[in-house]
Each structure stands twice: as C-alpha cells, then as structure tokens.
Design a protein around this motif. Sequence first.
Motif, PDB file in Angstrom:
ATOM      1  N   GLU A   1       3.866  12.370   3.226  1.00 23.32           N
ATOM      2  CA  GLU A   1       3.239  11.553   2.201  1.00 23.32           C
ATOM      3  C   GLU A   1       2.994  12.401   0.949  1.00 23.32           C
ATOM      4  N   ILE A   2       3.339  11.820  -0.193  1.00 27.08           N
ATOM      5  CA  ILE A   2       3.118  12.521  -1.456  1.00 27.08           C
ATOM      6  C   ILE A   2       1.662  12.360  -1.877  1.00 27.08           C
ATOM      7  N   VAL A   3       1.014  13.474  -2.140  1.00 25.47           N
ATOM      8  CA  VAL A   3      -0.377  13.459  -2.588  1.00 25.47           C
ATOM      9  C   VAL A   3      -0.411  13.591  -4.103  1.00 25.47           C
ATOM     10  N   LEU A   4      -1.152  12.686  -4.743  1.00 25.64           N
ATOM     11  CA  LEU A   4      -1.353  12.741  -6.189  1.00 25.64           C
ATOM     12  C   LEU A   4      -2.775  13.194  -6.469  1.00 25.64           C
ATOM     13  N   SER A   5      -2.909  14.247  -7.264  1.00 29.37           N
ATOM     14  CA  SER A   5      -4.220  14.797  -7.617  1.00 29.37           C
ATOM     15  C   SER A   5      -4.482  14.543  -9.087  1.00 29.37           C
ATOM     16  N   GLN A   6      -5.559  13.834  -9.369  1.00 30.89           N
ATOM     17  CA  GLN A   6      -5.893  13.523 -10.749  1.00 30.89           C
ATOM     18  C   GLN A   6      -7.040  14.395 -11.233  1.00 30.89           C
ATOM     19  N   SER A   7      -6.947  14.787 -12.499  1.00 28.87           N
ATOM     20  CA  SER A   7      -8.022  15.570 -13.112  1.00 28.87           C
ATOM     21  C   SER A   7      -8.164  15.196 -14.581  1.00 28.87           C
TER      22      SER A   7
ATOM     23  N   ILE B   1     -11.668   3.242 -15.089  1.00 31.31           N
ATOM     24  CA  ILE B   1     -11.072   4.227 -14.182  1.00 31.31           C
ATOM     25  C   ILE B   1      -9.557   4.078 -14.253  1.00 31.31           C
ATOM     26  N   TYR B   2      -8.877   5.215 -14.277  1.00 36.81           N
ATOM     27  CA  TYR B   2      -7.421   5.230 -14.392  1.00 36.81           C
ATOM     28  C   TYR B   2      -6.821   5.889 -13.148  1.00 36.81           C
ATOM     29  N   TYR B   3      -5.824   5.218 -12.588  1.00 35.73           N
ATOM     30  CA  TYR B   3      -5.141   5.709 -11.399  1.00 35.73           C
ATOM     31  C   TYR B   3      -3.661   5.915 -11.694  1.00 35.73           C
ATOM     32  N   CYS B   4      -3.111   6.997 -11.163  1.00 34.29           N
ATOM     33  CA  CYS B   4      -1.651   7.115 -11.162  1.00 34.29           C
ATOM     34  C   CYS B   4      -1.129   6.658  -9.809  1.00 34.29           C
ATOM     35  N   LEU B   5       0.116   6.215  -9.796  1.00 33.67           N
ATOM     36  CA  LEU B   5       0.758   5.696  -8.582  1.00 33.67           C
ATOM     37  C   LEU B   5       2.197   6.162  -8.557  1.00 33.67           C
ATOM     38  N   GLN B   6       2.655   6.688  -7.412  1.00 31.09           N
ATOM     39  CA  GLN B   6       4.067   7.054  -7.273  1.00 31.09           C
ATOM     40  C   GLN B   6       4.755   6.073  -6.335  1.00 31.09           C
TER      41      GLN B   6
ATOM     42  N   LEU C   1       3.870   4.364  -0.752  1.00 25.89           N
ATOM     43  CA  LEU C   1       3.391   4.521  -2.115  1.00 25.89           C
ATOM     44  C   LEU C   1       1.973   5.085  -2.055  1.00 25.89           C
ATOM     45  N   THR C   2       1.669   5.966  -2.985  1.00 27.40           N
ATOM     46  CA  THR C   2       0.346   6.571  -2.983  1.00 27.40           C
ATOM     47  C   THR C   2      -0.256   6.580  -4.381  1.00 27.40           C
ATOM     48  N   PHE C   3      -1.575   6.439  -4.396  1.00 27.62           N
ATOM     49  CA  PHE C   3      -2.343   6.484  -5.627  1.00 27.62           C
ATOM     50  C   PHE C   3      -3.064   7.828  -5.727  1.00 27.62           C
ATOM     51  N   GLY C   4      -3.319   8.256  -6.956  1.00 29.79           N
ATOM     52  CA  GLY C   4      -4.223   9.358  -7.174  1.00 29.79           C
ATOM     53  C   GLY C   4      -5.657   8.904  -6.946  1.00 29.79           C
ATOM     54  N   GLY C   5      -6.573   9.864  -6.935  1.00 31.27           N
ATOM     55  CA  GLY C   5      -7.969   9.556  -6.672  1.00 31.27           C
ATOM     56  C   GLY C   5      -8.699   8.935  -7.845  1.00 31.27           C
ATOM     57  N   GLY C   6      -8.082   8.944  -9.012  1.00 33.00           N
ATOM     58  CA  GLY C   6      -8.667   8.287 -10.175  1.00 33.00           C
ATOM     59  C   GLY C   6      -9.386   9.239 -11.117  1.00 33.00           C
TER      60      GLY C   6
ATOM     61  N   ARG D   1      -5.795  -1.901  -0.467  1.00 29.71           N
ATOM     62  CA  ARG D   1      -7.229  -2.015  -0.253  1.00 29.71           C
ATOM     63  C   ARG D   1      -7.984  -0.902  -0.957  1.00 29.71           C
ATOM     64  N   GLN D   2      -9.280  -1.161  -1.164  1.00 27.35           N
ATOM     65  CA  GLN D   2     -10.132  -0.198  -1.884  1.00 27.35           C
ATOM     66  C   GLN D   2     -11.523  -0.223  -1.271  1.00 27.35           C
ATOM     67  N   PRO D   3     -11.887   0.798  -0.508  1.00 28.55           N
ATOM     68  CA  PRO D   3     -13.258   0.877   0.012  1.00 28.55           C
ATOM     69  C   PRO D   3     -14.246   0.914  -1.143  1.00 28.55           C
ATOM     70  N   PRO D   4     -15.445   0.388  -0.946  1.00 28.32           N
ATOM     71  CA  PRO D   4     -16.429   0.356  -2.030  1.00 28.32           C
ATOM     72  C   PRO D   4     -16.640   1.716  -2.663  1.00 28.32           C
ATOM     73  N   GLY D   5     -16.482   1.790  -3.974  1.00 28.55           N
ATOM     74  CA  GLY D   5     -16.700   3.019  -4.720  1.00 28.55           C
ATOM     75  C   GLY D   5     -15.626   4.079  -4.537  1.00 28.55           C
ATOM     76  N   LYS D   6     -14.521   3.714  -3.899  1.00 28.48           N
ATOM     77  CA  LYS D   6     -13.478   4.707  -3.627  1.00 28.48           C
ATOM     78  C   LYS D   6     -12.146   4.299  -4.241  1.00 28.48           C
ATOM     79  N   GLY D   7     -11.103   5.056  -3.905  1.00 27.89           N
ATOM     80  CA  GLY D   7      -9.796   4.831  -4.486  1.00 27.89           C
ATOM     81  C   GLY D   7      -8.974   3.784  -3.740  1.00 27.89           C
ATOM     82  N   LEU D   8      -7.722   3.671  -4.159  1.00 24.43           N
ATOM     83  CA  LEU D   8      -6.821   2.626  -3.692  1.00 24.43           C
ATOM     84  C   LEU D   8      -5.895   3.143  -2.593  1.00 24.43           C
ATOM     85  N   GLU D   9      -5.647   2.299  -1.610  1.00 27.77           N
ATOM     86  CA  GLU D   9      -4.743   2.643  -0.514  1.00 27.77           C
ATOM     87  C   GLU D   9      -3.716   1.525  -0.323  1.00 27.77           C
ATOM     88  N   PHE D  10      -2.455   1.885  -0.308  1.00 30.97           N
ATOM     89  CA  PHE D  10      -1.378   0.920  -0.110  1.00 30.97           C
ATOM     90  C   PHE D  10      -1.269   0.624   1.380  1.00 30.97           C
ATOM     91  N   ILE D  11      -1.350  -0.647   1.746  1.00 30.66           N
ATOM     92  CA  ILE D  11      -1.301  -1.031   3.155  1.00 30.66           C
ATOM     93  C   ILE D  11       0.132  -1.288   3.590  1.00 30.66           C
TER      94      ILE D  11
END
Lengths: 107, 122
Positions: A1-7, A85-90, A96-101, B38-48
């Motif tokens: 899984e590709i990990v995206l790190s946002q800063s 809040i801004y998220y990146c997505l690959q 597919l994975t999102f950054g932490g925002g 999905r998105q747990p409260p106050g957290k980031g996004l996860e593709f299901i």
Amino acid sequence: EIVLSQSPATLSLSPGERATLSCRASQSVGNYLAWYQQKPGQAPRLLIYDVSNRATAIPARFSGSGSGTDFTLTISSLEPEDFAIYYCLQRYNWPLTFGGGTKVEIK
Amino acid sequence: QVQLQESGPGLVKPSETLSLSCTVSGDSVNSHSWSWIRQPPGKGLEFIGYISDSGSTNYNPSLKSRVTISRDTSDNQLSLKLSSVTAADTAVYYCARRGGYCSGGTCELDYWGQGTLVTVSS
C-alpha cells in the motif's frame, strides 16, 4: 500500500496569504495524484487531478505541481472560503490511499 | 446533475453487519465505477472499495474479508455490507462516483454523497 504523508498537519495563515501544502508518497505514483478540499460537515470536493489539472469551476488560485513522490498544492491568495482540510489521493496503485490531511486555519 | 444519497441505520451493534444503500440520480450505476469511502469522526479518509461499470468489485485488503459491495440496476442503487463490526468501524460512510476526470484507465472521485454517520455501539 502506498502511504501518503502530508505536511504540515496544520497551517495557520491570514486571508490573502499564500498557502503551500505538501504531499509525499512512499513510492512513485506517476501523475495519478489529486487534491481534495473538505469543509466541516461536507463531503470532500475534487480540486486538482493528475497533479496539476484543475477540476471544473475550481478557481485559478489553486494550483498543483510535482512528480513521482513529491507534490505540492498552492493556494496563491487565501480567500475566507478556502479555510478547510485538504487531502491528497493517489490512484496509481490499489488500494487508493489518502494522505492524513492538512488543515488550513485562520491565523 | 448527478446526485448520490446514502441511507441506512445510524446505529449498529458490535459483531453485527452494517448495511448501507446509496441511491444514484442523474446517472446509471451501470455507467462508471462507484465507490465507498469512510471517515472516522475527526480523522482521515479510507477507501473501502468499488464496483466497476462491468460489475466487478475490488476491496481494500484491510477490509476485504468483511466487505461486500453490490448494485441494483433496477433501483439504481449501490449497497455496502460490512460484517462483524466493532467500534473501530464507527465512521461517516460516503458513496462516490469515479468518473469525469480520467486518465490511464482510472478516474477521480468527482461526485460524492453527503455521507451518513454509522455508530457501532451496544
């Protein structure tokens, strides 16, 4: 899984200032990198796709750049409605994975 | 105008199955690929996972053993089932379309539902 790190995790700026958000991938994602904006209580909204292309109706103050593993979203001059809040997505690899925002907040 | 609307129970007991629907208007579930995030409260996004226009499915390996995504073409709806839920599955669940902005055979998430909060608690 590709990990995206946002800063950074949080960016405190004033309206009119320039915002620079970073997204770093654990391996190359080619050009398959997008940016989404999320406001409280709302679904994310697509801003930028394929690194640097603005989605329909996205203002020109939003721009994306980068390649391979390092990407940047720039907001040239913050408007009040840009604080979010801004998220990146690959989508280069499954899953597919999102950054932490990155939260852009009013200073 | 494409619109998506999630629906389902807001509270599910631990170990039970979470079941959600997503009603699509302005497009057909036979067209494009349709996803659940999905998105747990106050957290980031996860593709299901997603269901493609051909009806094939692909699930996040972290959830694969518990997830089923399907579609009902007569009702133009998507469904999500997640079994053996725990408190860690508490989240806002979104359905979204992958389409409109495509390259290399894949597309971005261009239309989203407003999301529905599911809480797992006894």
